[in-house]
Design an enzyme around this catalytic site. Sequence first.
Site, PDB file in Angstrom:
ATOM      1  CG  ASP A  65       4.620 -14.293  -7.654  1.00 57.51           C
ATOM      2  OD1 ASP A  65       4.664 -14.521  -6.425  1.00 57.51           O
ATOM      3  OD2 ASP A  65       4.345 -15.174  -8.497  1.00 57.51           O
ATOM      4  CE1 TYR A 158       0.474 -18.223   8.018  1.00 54.53           C
ATOM      5  CE2 TYR A 158      -0.407 -19.122  10.062  1.00 54.53           C
ATOM      6  CZ  TYR A 158      -0.055 -18.037   9.289  1.00 54.53           C
ATOM      7  OH  TYR A 158      -0.211 -16.770   9.783  1.00 54.53           O
ATOM      8  CE  LYS A 162       3.237 -16.051   8.725  1.00 53.08           C
ATOM      9  NZ  LYS A 162       3.664 -14.747   8.175  1.00 53.08           N
TER      10      LYS A 162
END
Length: 262
Positions: A65, A158, A162
Site C-alpha cells: 500500500d 487529482y 499530477k
Amino acid sequence: MSHILVTGAASGIGRAVAEAFARPGDRLSLADIDGAKLTDLADGLIELTEQPRSRQPTVSTLRTDLTKPTAPEECVRSCWERAGPVDVLVNAAGVYPSHDMADLDARVWDAVFALNTRAPALATAELARRAIRAGRQASVVNISSGAALRSRYGGGPYASSKAALEMATRAAALELGAHGIRVNAVSPGFVPVDSDCNPVSAEYAAAVSPNPLGRSGTPGDIAAAVRWLAGPEAGWVTGEILRVDGGSSAGTLGLPRIHPAS
C-alpha cells in the site's frame, strides 16, 4: 539484462507497462495493492513471452500500500535486495477520485497526494540513493495526466496532484542528472481502463475522448511511450513530460471559427 520495477502493475496502464517490458531475460518487479491480480499478471507474463524457460523474464511481485509513509522506500529496497539493482522505475500507481473543491477535507486531499505525488517522489528518492551509492545509472518514468494542465469539475485534487508530480519530475531530473539518473514523465490523454477503484461513466468518457486523431488511447499506447522514454533511445532526454494524448493538448476541438471562411 535489465531490472524493471513497475508500481500499480496489477491493472490498467501499469499492467500494459509490465507487459511491454516483459522481454526475454529481463527481471520484472511488480508492485500493487491487489495481490491476487499481481499473481495473475505474473503468471500471464511468463506465457506471454513464448520463450524457453531459460530465456523467460524473471517476475516477482510485491503487495504493498504505497499510501503508507514508508511504503515507497520499502518497495524499492525490497525489490533491489531480492532481484538486484533497479535499472528502470515506472511509477504507475495512482487514483483519480472525484471530489468537489467545496467539499474537500484534509483526509481526501492527503489520500490523493499520498499515492499520486508522494509515493513516486519517495520511490524515486530511494532509487537515487541506492543507484548513487552503487555508481549505477537509472531511469525513472512517472505517469502524469493531461489533468495537470487542465482541471475539470470534481478533478481538483487529482489535477493538483499530477501538476505537483510534473514539477517533482523536473526537480528530480535537475538534481539527479549528474549522477546518470534520468527522470521523465508520460502524460496520457483519456485512456479507458477497467478499474474497480477508478470507475468512469460512459457519459464522462464520451465528453473527454475527442482528440485530433479521432480515437481513444489504449494502455498499450502509453506503455510504448514509457518503454521508449525509459530506454537508451531516449538517453539524452530528462526532465520532460511527454504528452501521449492523440493531440488533445494541442487545442480545443468543436469550437466555431472566429471568422467564417469566405
